[in-house]
Design a protein around this motif. Structure first.
Motif, PDB file in Angstrom:
ATOM      1  N   SER A   1       0.829  -1.216   0.000  1.00  0.00           N
ATOM      2  CA  SER A   1       0.000   0.000   0.000  1.00  0.00           C
ATOM      3  C   SER A   1       0.858   1.259   0.000  1.00  0.00           C
ATOM      4  CB  SER A   1      -0.926   0.016   1.219  1.00  0.00           C
ATOM      5  OG  SER A   1      -1.879  -1.007   1.125  1.00  0.00           O
ATOM      6  N   ALA A   2       1.932   1.250   0.799  1.00  0.00           N
ATOM      7  CA  ALA A   2       2.831   2.407   0.849  1.00  0.00           C
ATOM      8  C   ALA A   2       3.495   2.626  -0.509  1.00  0.00           C
ATOM      9  CB  ALA A   2       3.889   2.218   1.939  1.00  0.00           C
ATOM     10  N   LEU A   3       3.890   1.542  -1.179  1.00  0.00           N
ATOM     11  CA  LEU A   3       4.514   1.672  -2.494  1.00  0.00           C
ATOM     12  C   LEU A   3       3.518   2.249  -3.500  1.00  0.00           C
ATOM     13  CD1 LEU A   3       6.853   1.308  -4.436  1.00  0.00           C
ATOM     14  CD2 LEU A   3       6.102  -1.062  -4.776  1.00  0.00           C
ATOM     15  N   LYS A   4       2.302   1.744  -3.492  1.00  0.00           N
ATOM     16  CA  LYS A   4       1.283   2.266  -4.414  1.00  0.00           C
ATOM     17  C   LYS A   4       1.022   3.744  -4.146  1.00  0.00           C
ATOM     18  CE  LYS A   4      -1.180  -1.960  -5.591  1.00  0.00           C
ATOM     19  NZ  LYS A   4      -2.476  -2.660  -5.567  1.00  0.00           N
ATOM     20  N   ASP A   5       0.969   4.127  -2.878  1.00  0.00           N
ATOM     21  CA  ASP A   5       0.767   5.539  -2.530  1.00  0.00           C
ATOM     22  C   ASP A   5       1.926   6.393  -3.037  1.00  0.00           C
ATOM     23  OD1 ASP A   5      -1.624   4.917  -1.277  1.00  0.00           O
ATOM     24  OD2 ASP A   5      -0.783   4.989   0.765  1.00  0.00           O
ATOM     25  N   ASN A   6       3.148   5.911  -2.860  1.00  0.00           N
ATOM     26  CA  ASN A   6       4.321   6.670  -3.314  1.00  0.00           C
ATOM     27  C   ASN A   6       4.342   6.815  -4.829  1.00  0.00           C
ATOM     28  OD1 ASN A   6       5.373   7.248  -0.792  1.00  0.00           O
ATOM     29  ND2 ASN A   6       6.656   5.429  -0.744  1.00  0.00           N
ATOM     30  N   VAL A   7       3.965   5.773  -5.535  1.00  0.00           N
ATOM     31  CA  VAL A   7       3.905   5.854  -7.001  1.00  0.00           C
ATOM     32  C   VAL A   7       2.824   6.856  -7.405  1.00  0.00           C
ATOM     33  CG1 VAL A   7       3.362   4.596  -9.125  1.00  0.00           C
ATOM     34  CG2 VAL A   7       4.866   3.553  -7.421  1.00  0.00           C
TER      35      VAL A   7
END
Length: 173
Positions: free
Chosen positions: A52-58
């Motif tokens: 989820s954090a990676l998707k948010d950062n992208v």
């Protein structure tokens, strides 16, 4: 090994440039953000938070746009996560839900390819307090892959060349 890897990237880039361009999306305006497909297979809590954090950062990035499927072209990020302490008896059972083992594979995809092309992979651990930091590191790795393949992505953004006009013959009667 580095030479083989660079040669592989070069061959894929060459193939993408030589193959005829397929129809592009209508409308004329092109999105300058590179598409990133994040494919998560993370059933544990820490892995889920990391994904989820990676998707948010992208999504928050000015350079990338998060897509839910492989579209025209971009980079795929494939994550598999497993809780490092699930199923272990004794003291380790108290650690369940605190750390995830993560495998990530990066791919390049384009509509003109028969599938995704492997770029790189890694395995690492993520603690529940480090999901944001590790997702930033993956975002940094995406930047390195995008830079290494910049000319390929720029060529895919450019409109396809117009076919040369063919002379028509006239019949004189």
């Amino acid at each position: 090994m580095k030479t083989n890897f660079a040669s592989s990237i070069g061959m894929v880039a060459l193939a993408l440039l030589i193959l005829p361009a397929q129809a592009r999306a209508a409308g004329g305006a092109t999105d300058t953000k590179l598409s990133i497909f994040v494919d998560c297979h993370c059933s544990d809590p820490v892995g889920g938070d990391f994904c989820s954090a990676l998707k948010d950062n992208v999504s928050d990035s000015s350079a990338y746009r998060l897509v839910d499927h492989t579209d025209a072209y971009g980079i795929g990020v494939h994550l598999w996560c497993v809780d490092m302490f699930t199923g272990l008896p004794g003291i380790n059972s108290k650690l369940t839900g605190t750390m995830s083992a993560v495998s990530v594979a990066f791919t390049i995809y384009a509509e003109r390819l028969p599938g995704e092309v492997y770029e790189d992979s890694s395995v690492f651990r993520v603690g529940k307090e480090a999901t944001d930091e590790m997702s930033q590191r993956i975002l940094t790795a995406l930047g390195q892959l995008a830079t290494a393949n910049k000319s390929v992505f720029e060529r895919m953004q450019a409109p396809p060349p117009k076919p040369a006009a063919t002379p028509t013959s006239q019949v004189i009667q």
